[in-house]
Design an enzyme around this catalytic site. Structure first.
Site, PDB file in Angstrom:
ATOM      1  CE  LYS A  22       0.896   1.150   4.501  1.00 24.31           C
ATOM      2  NZ  LYS A  22       1.618   2.323   4.945  1.00 24.31           N
ATOM      3  CG  ASP A 151      -0.791  -0.331   8.138  1.00 24.73           C
ATOM      4  OD1 ASP A 151      -1.646   0.522   8.461  1.00 24.73           O
ATOM      5  OD2 ASP A 151       0.405  -0.070   7.951  1.00 24.73           O
TER       6      ASP A 151
HETATM    7  P1  ATP Z   1       4.099  -0.523   7.885  1.00 25.10           P
HETATM    8  O1  ATP Z   1       4.054   0.097   6.519  1.00 25.10           O
HETATM    9  O2  ATP Z   1       2.867  -1.339   8.183  1.00 25.10           O
HETATM   10  O3  ATP Z   1       4.472   0.427   8.957  1.00 25.10           O
HETATM   11  P2  ATP Z   1       6.602  -1.638   7.086  1.00 25.10           P
HETATM   12  O4  ATP Z   1       6.286  -1.984   5.667  1.00 25.10           O
HETATM   13  O5  ATP Z   1       7.356  -0.390   7.327  1.00 25.10           O
HETATM   14  O6  ATP Z   1       5.258  -1.635   7.886  1.00 25.10           O
HETATM   15  P3  ATP Z   1       7.368  -4.349   7.485  1.00 25.10           P
HETATM   16  O7  ATP Z   1       7.991  -4.729   6.187  1.00 25.10           O
HETATM   17  O8  ATP Z   1       5.978  -4.803   7.746  1.00 25.10           O
HETATM   18  O9  ATP Z   1       7.434  -2.775   7.720  1.00 25.10           O
HETATM   19  O10 ATP Z   1       8.372  -4.865   8.618  1.00 25.10           O
HETATM   20  C1  ATP Z   1       8.592  -4.261   9.861  1.00 25.10           C
HETATM   21  C2  ATP Z   1       9.386  -5.258  10.724  1.00 25.10           C
HETATM   22  O11 ATP Z   1       8.512  -6.347  11.037  1.00 25.10           O
HETATM   23  C3  ATP Z   1      10.574  -5.882  10.002  1.00 25.10           C
HETATM   24  O12 ATP Z   1      11.741  -5.183  10.268  1.00 25.10           O
HETATM   25  C4  ATP Z   1      10.621  -7.305  10.532  1.00 25.10           C
HETATM   26  O13 ATP Z   1      11.533  -7.420  11.595  1.00 25.10           O
HETATM   27  C5  ATP Z   1       9.230  -7.574  11.116  1.00 25.10           C
HETATM   28  N1  ATP Z   1       8.441  -8.582  10.378  1.00 25.10           N
HETATM   29  C6  ATP Z   1       7.675  -9.517  10.936  1.00 25.10           C
HETATM   30  N2  ATP Z   1       7.057 -10.266  10.010  1.00 25.10           N
HETATM   31  C7  ATP Z   1       7.444  -9.807   8.822  1.00 25.10           C
HETATM   32  C8  ATP Z   1       7.138 -10.173   7.478  1.00 25.10           C
HETATM   33  N3  ATP Z   1       6.318 -11.196   7.186  1.00 25.10           N
HETATM   34  N4  ATP Z   1       7.672  -9.466   6.494  1.00 25.10           N
HETATM   35  C9  ATP Z   1       8.491  -8.415   6.792  1.00 25.10           C
HETATM   36  N5  ATP Z   1       8.838  -8.047   8.034  1.00 25.10           N
HETATM   37  C10 ATP Z   1       8.313  -8.722   9.050  1.00 25.10           C
END
Ligand code: ATP
Length: 313
Positions: A22, A151
């Site tokens: 997203k 989210d």
């Molecule tokens: P958001 O946009 O919802 O704030 P994000 O995209 O910035 O999230 P994610 O990629 O969801 O961040 O990952 C945040 C942290 O969550 C990662 O650094 C990792 O340690 C942990 N994590 C747990 N499960 C997962 C997964 N399936 N994929 C990626 N990261 C994960």
């Protein structure tokens, strides 16, 4: 939205679900509440950048991951996809030991502010539901999504939606056309809680307005008008993300200088999102970003995209 296809086919031995990333075309953040959370007005748009989550029966819980960022994904029970499978199993009488192998083929940048972990949680929930034939209703799946993270419900439904509360109360929005985007994943990640803490620090002592969706932005989405949408993109977390990750300002300047209609930090960053007029403009902006040496990966794609979708087996 196609979460219902193949949902209760208990004869399948593998189920693959495709789930989109997203971008927040508006992220309005209120003052910190007494519980530490922030009220949001969060306009989500699903984009055509996907993780694929495949589940197969196994003796215990096993997680594997492939893709450019695979090394940064936890392969234990802290993985959001594992937590989703465990939650579904517990609620539908399959616990306490979950027997499933979850493979995540990851294209969404990790810790990039594009809800990759949330996408995997929604994907695992829909995939395990189909594999196990639990028969959970869509509303029950959405309620489990909300328990897993604010989210996650949007990752399930896709399209476009206004999220209020902590972002988890969703109102679907109509989108009148296709938008073209370029996403630049930065080297390194930003922790979402750290960005909110920086937001609190930067806004301390100021009057933070109650978050509200901007009518002109909702109108631009409805009309499918990229120029109007470019003028209405806002992210209240952007100053905090730039403060913690100053090189993002240079990335934004490169994308805008190469002809993007607008550039914005995606969610809590550090991915930057550039809205472009068409595919050709996207190719030019992507080339400039790749040439800048400021980003580790650049992707060109469109929106809106469908939510969690079971792929044909
Ligand atoms: P958001 O946009 O919802 O704030 P994000 O995209 O910035 O999230 P994610 O990629 O969801 O961040 O990952 C945040 C942290 O969550 C990662 O650094 C990792 O340690 C942990 N994590 C747990 N499960 C997962 C997964 N399936 N994929 C990626 N990261 C994960």
């Amino acid at each position: 939205m196609t979460v219902d296809s193949n949902r209760t086919d208990s004869t399948r031995t593998a189920v693959t679900v495709r789930v989109p990333a997203k971008v927040n075309v508006q992220l309005a953040v209120g003052a910190a509440r007494p519980d530490g959370f922030h009220d949001l007005a969060n306009v989500f748009l699903a984009v055509g950048l996907y993780d694929e989550v495949t589940v197969t029966p196994a003796d215990g819980l096993r997680i594997t991951c492939s893709g450019p960022d695979a090394g940064e994904v936890p392969l234990d029970r802290s993985n959001l996809a594992a937590r989703a499978a465990q939650l579904l199993a517990a609620r539908y009488g399959r616990g306490p030991e979950v027997g499933v192998h979850i493979h995540i083929d990851k294209d969404i940048p990790v810790a990039g502010g594009m809800a990759g972990g949330s996408a995997d949680a929604a994907g695992a929930l829909v995939a395990c539901d189909a594999l196990w034939g639990t028969g959970a209703s869509r509303d029950e799946l959405l309620a489990l999504c909300a328990e897993l993270g604010s989210d996650v419900p949007f990752s399930l439904v896709g399209g476009a939606a206004l999220g209020t509360g902590r972002g988890e109360r969703l109102r679907p929005l109509e989108v009148g056309g296709t938008f073209h985007w370029v996403f630049a994943a930065a080297e390194g990640g930003l922790s979402t809680p750290a960005v909110y803490r920086e937001f609190d620090r930067l806004t301390a002592g100021t009057e933070v307005p109650v978050p509200q969706a901007a009518p002109e932005l909702l109108d631009a989405l409805w009309q499918g008008d990229a120029v109007a949408l470019a003028g209405a993109l806002t992210n209240d977390l952007q100053p905090a993300a730039l403060s913690l990750f100053p090189s993002l300002a240079r990335t934004l300047a490169v994308g805008r200088g190469a002809g993007a209609l607008a550039g914005i930090v995606s969610g809590s960053g550090p991915t930057t999102a550039f809205l472009v007029a068409d595919e050709d403009a996207g190719v030019a902006v992507a080339a400039a970003l790749r040439g800048s040496g400021l980003c580790r990966a650049v992707r060109v794609t469109g929106s809106p995209a469908d939510g969690a979708t079971v792929l044909p087996g």
